[in-house]
Write an enzyme that holds these catalytic residues in place. Structure first.
Site: not given
Ligand code: FEO
Length: 426
Positions: A104, A106, A171, A218, A251
């Protein structure tokens, strides 16, 4: 390839002395044989693109596999680049990294990529087709050795393989999962994560209810708009027959004992099933709108509906959304201010609308001095967000009388009936 037992890392202490480490020097943790956590803990982060992390901070998990091809899965934000380097350095000379997998793009997971590419000169950087475009538009490095992997494609690291699965919109469009069949390990990017800063890396080192509550919080603030994609991805994981005994998100904690529970929780979160609960969110100028929403809340409680009353002066918009995740109804109160609603309510409604909660009831009310637009303006936002509004917005001039408060209580009774109807149809 250098291994933990034999690797001598004279530079590591120097990194600490020089103050390059942003967080705390975390202990090395082996999560599966030859798979190591090398991430960073962000103890003091307070906000992640509008999502308050003041509750518990966050972590950025990254994983290093020591195999014939030394492979780094995911990275950390740019400000933690030396922390990542230091963690890797404890295990192997960073320039021995052969592959980097970017699940990902991001920047909380790729911010340190330019630094690590410079330090490691990897043979390959693996990403999804959308990830390739995203890497280019973030870093503008067409010379990087990027190799696109498609959904279902596998690569060999030597003793271990990696199977990739696209997980679009979990995401971002570029997101993919990495599955190591020999370890039954799913590295799941943002999915199944929680924003928790902790030195206890595994799910069974925490209270499960707290973890599921944080997972819900979250999910609501990060993943909720993409619930349809979540359901499709969960179905594909099930159909694929992947045997998973560990889920390692980017995370929070790693799920090794409660894998079934977190997958079940994602089924529930993504279904947006609601219960007999209403969130009453408000801002107030001289307490009139507060009195009105409290009177409405009294009636909801009398009717057996659980309420959560939240002043926007006290609660961040993302904490309100965390509470709203399983609530059937949202009630908004604001006085009229400069022909509109108070700014904190406008902020909350903008945030809430973007998260696209489905199948909810709404009601609005508030006091006014001379024009009185706020209740209708709030109702308009709720309508645009797809809420069902069974009641006309209620406005009261200046200070509510006993009769006005009786009207608010009646609104609460009607809303309770509508909540019951909704639940019986679920
Ligand atoms: Fe969509 Fe933890 O970044």
């Amino acid at each position: 390839m250098c291994r933990l037992e034999s690797w001598i890392n004279p530079e590591s202490d120097q990194m600490l002395v020089e103050g390059k480490i942003t967080g705390v020097d975390m202990a090395i943790k082996e999560i599966k044989k030859d798979v190591y956590w090398v991430g960073a803990v962000d103890w003091n982060i307070s906000n992640f693109h509008g999502y308050s992390l003041a509750r518990r901070g966050s972590t950025y998990n990254a994983f290093l596999v020591l195999d014939e091809k030394v492979t780094l899965f995911d990275l950390v934000p740019e400000k933690f680049k030396w922390d990542l380097y230091h963690q890797v350095h404890k295990l192997v000379a960073p320039d021995k990294i052969d592959y980097i997998v970017v699940n990902h793009v991001e920047l909380d997971h790729s911010g340190a990529l330019p630094f690590m590419v410079e330090k490691c000169s990897p043979e390959r950087i693996f990403c999804s087709p959308m990830g390739e475009k995203s890497l280019l538009s973030h870093f503008h490095k067409p010379e990087w050795p990027v190799q696109v992997v498609k959904d279902g494609e596998s690569i060999s690291l030597g003793r271990k393989d990696v199977q990739f699965m696209e997980a679009r919109m979990l995401h971002w469009p570029d997101t993919m999962f990495s599955y190591i069949p020999q370890d039954r390990l799913l590295i799941s990017s943002d999915a199944f994560g929680q924003n928790i800063a902790t030195s206890r890396l595994f799910d069974d080192e925490h209270d499960l209810n707290l973890l599921l509550d944080e997972s819900r919080h979250y999910y609501t603030n990060i993943i909720l708009p993409f619930s349809g994609f979540v359901q499709k991805t969960l179905a594909r994981v099930k159909e694929s027959g992947l045997e998973i005994d560990m889920i390692a998100p980017d995370h929070g904690v790693i799920w090794r004992t409660h894998v079934a529970e977190i997958i079940g929780a994602y089924q529930e979160f993504s279904s947006q099933k609601v219960r007999a609960k209403a969130v009453l969110v408000y801002d107030t100028m001289w307490s009139s709108s507060e009195k009105m929403i409290k009177a409405l809340g009294d009636a909801l409680v009398e009717e057996g509906i659980e309420i959560r009353l939240m002043s926007l002066k006290r609660f961040h918009h993302s904490d309100v959304m965390g509470e709203f995740s399983d609530a059937a109804a949202l009630v908004c109160a604001s006085p009229t201010h400069n022909n509109g609603m108070l700014p904190l309510m406008a902020d909350f409604l903008t945030y809430m609308k973007g998260l696209k909660p489905k199948g909810r009831l709404g009601a609005t009310l508030g006091s006014f001095g001379w024009s009185g637009e706020a209740p209708k303006a709030m109702a308009q936002v709720l309508e645009e967000a797809g809420f069902e509004l069974p009641l006309e917005p209620l406005r009261v001039k200046n200070v509510p009388s006993h009769e006005h408060l009786a009207q608010c209580r009646e609104m609460g009774r009607v809303l309770a009936g509508k909540i019951r109807e909704k639940l019986s149809a679920q």
